[in-house]
Design an enzyme around this catalytic site. Structure first.
Site, PDB file in Angstrom:
ATOM      1  N   ASN A  28      39.211  32.150  33.447  1.00 54.68           N
ATOM      2  CA  ASN A  28      38.014  32.377  32.620  1.00 54.68           C
ATOM      3  C   ASN A  28      37.532  33.813  32.835  1.00 54.68           C
ATOM      4  OD1 ASN A  28      35.999  31.692  30.769  1.00 54.68           O
ATOM      5  ND2 ASN A  28      34.590  31.049  32.373  1.00 54.68           N
ATOM      6  N   LEU A  29      38.438  34.741  32.635  1.00 55.27           N
ATOM      7  CA  LEU A  29      38.228  36.118  33.045  1.00 55.27           C
ATOM      8  C   LEU A  29      37.228  36.842  32.151  1.00 55.27           C
ATOM      9  CD1 LEU A  29      41.910  37.142  33.866  1.00 55.27           C
ATOM     10  CD2 LEU A  29      40.210  36.048  35.332  1.00 55.27           C
ATOM     11  N   HIS A  33      36.270  40.727  36.318  1.00 58.31           N
ATOM     12  CA  HIS A  33      37.615  40.496  36.833  1.00 58.31           C
ATOM     13  C   HIS A  33      38.549  41.641  36.442  1.00 58.31           C
ATOM     14  CE1 HIS A  33      36.231  36.160  36.430  1.00 58.31           C
ATOM     15  NE2 HIS A  33      36.663  36.164  37.667  1.00 58.31           N
ATOM     16  N   LYS A 149      32.283  42.484  45.025  1.00 59.71           N
ATOM     17  CA  LYS A 149      31.062  42.385  45.808  1.00 59.71           C
ATOM     18  C   LYS A 149      30.083  41.373  45.232  1.00 59.71           C
ATOM     19  CE  LYS A 149      30.769  47.009  47.858  1.00 59.71           C
ATOM     20  NZ  LYS A 149      29.908  48.214  47.983  1.00 59.71           N
ATOM     21  N   SER A 187      31.654  33.966  35.430  1.00 58.17           N
ATOM     22  CA  SER A 187      32.241  32.962  34.546  1.00 58.17           C
ATOM     23  C   SER A 187      31.227  31.896  34.169  1.00 58.17           C
ATOM     24  CB  SER A 187      33.452  32.318  35.219  1.00 58.17           C
ATOM     25  OG  SER A 187      34.472  33.276  35.439  1.00 58.17           O
TER      26      SER A 187
END
Length: 282
Positions: A28-29, A33, A149, A187
């Site tokens: 579910n990029l 990402h 992060k 996501s």
């Protein structure tokens, strides 16, 4: 871009290709990402990303079954970002038998904050990451892995695991990607209604306000500032788990005045049915 499903296929695909750079994901990029993938691109000889929704890190009442799976879109984004190999194991490929051997992280780091509200979460994270590291770096003897992060405590836990097990993996941190209004990309943002999405930036705003208040020369006691931040967010319709200031190096509460650049404000709160997390270094 090559897609592989099994550990033997992955190791064959990596044989003779040098040191991998690796970005693990649950799919579910989003742009956060992809920023990590692009950051990883020059850090190795071959770029690997994994897509695997890890059952071990979900509590029974959480969204494992409904977690968004967007395979075609994910592959298109990874290919456009220069990914060489996508490792997308089925559950039976990664866990061919019940995973009774698990990594138990240091409770002082892993049973606070996220670990307090999601018991066992970091055991599941560490176990799957250890297994993925074994798969990706087996042939090369080491390499680089990039973690965002945005999942700050997870980054800290993985770094500590790598250090304590003397794993030949360099952990590189990627900065949090944000929408134009400041909301950290996640996501789970896709679960938000349009009204909730408009309000979701209030979490990052609360962390900015908390960090600013904690940095003031005449700052009130930290516990009072944290409680005030929680109450204000609750008044805006949220159900906060925590808004807190911690030392970056160990995520413990600061004892007395802290030097600039050593603290992080972290928060987790539920907006409707969606739980969001965020953080701000200062």
């Amino acid at each position: 871009m090559q897609i592989v499903r099994t550990l033997p296929e992955l190791r064959a695909a990596l044989a003779g290709r040098g040191r991998p750079a690796f970005v693990p994901t649950m799919g579910n990029l989003h742009d956060g990402h992809i920023a990590l993938v692009r950051q990883a691109r020059p850090l190795g000889d071959v770029l690997v990303s994994s897509i695997f929704v890890n059952r071990l890190q979900f509590l029974p009442h959480e969204d494992f079954d409904s977690y968004p799976r967007t395979w075609d879109a994910d592959c298109a984004k990874l290919e456009a970002a220069g990914c060489d190999i996508v490792f997308a194991p089925r559950e039976g490929d990664l866990y061919p038998e019940p995973q009774t051997f698990k990594i138990q992280p240091d409770p002082a780091l892993a049973d606070i904050l996220e670990g307090h509200f999601r018991p066992g979460f970091f055991t599941g994270v560490c176990t799957v990451v250890m297994k993925l590291f074994s798969a990706v770096f087996f042939a090369s003897g080491g390499g680089t892995a990039v973690f965002g992060k945005k999942d700050y405590q997870q980054l800290m836990v993985i770094r500590r695991m790598v250090q304590q097990f003397a794993l030949p993996v360099d952990i590189v941190a990627g900065n949090t990607e944000r929408a134009a209004d400041g909301l950290a990309l996640s996501s789970r943002n896709g679960y938000l209604s349009p009204e909730q999405r408009a309000a979701a930036v209030q979490l990052s705003q609360a962390l900015h306000a908390l960090a600013q208040a904690a940095s003031a020369p005449d700052a009130a006691p930290l516990a009072a500032l944290e409680q005030q931040a929680m109450e204000q967010l609750a008044q805006q319709g949220w159900a906060p788990n925590y808004l807190t200031v911690r030392q970056r190096d160990d995520l413990q509460a600061p004892q007395g005045p802290a030097a600039p650049g050593t603290l992080v404000a972290l928060g987790a709160a539920r907006l409707g049915g969606t739980r969001l997390i965020d953080n701000l270094e200062f």
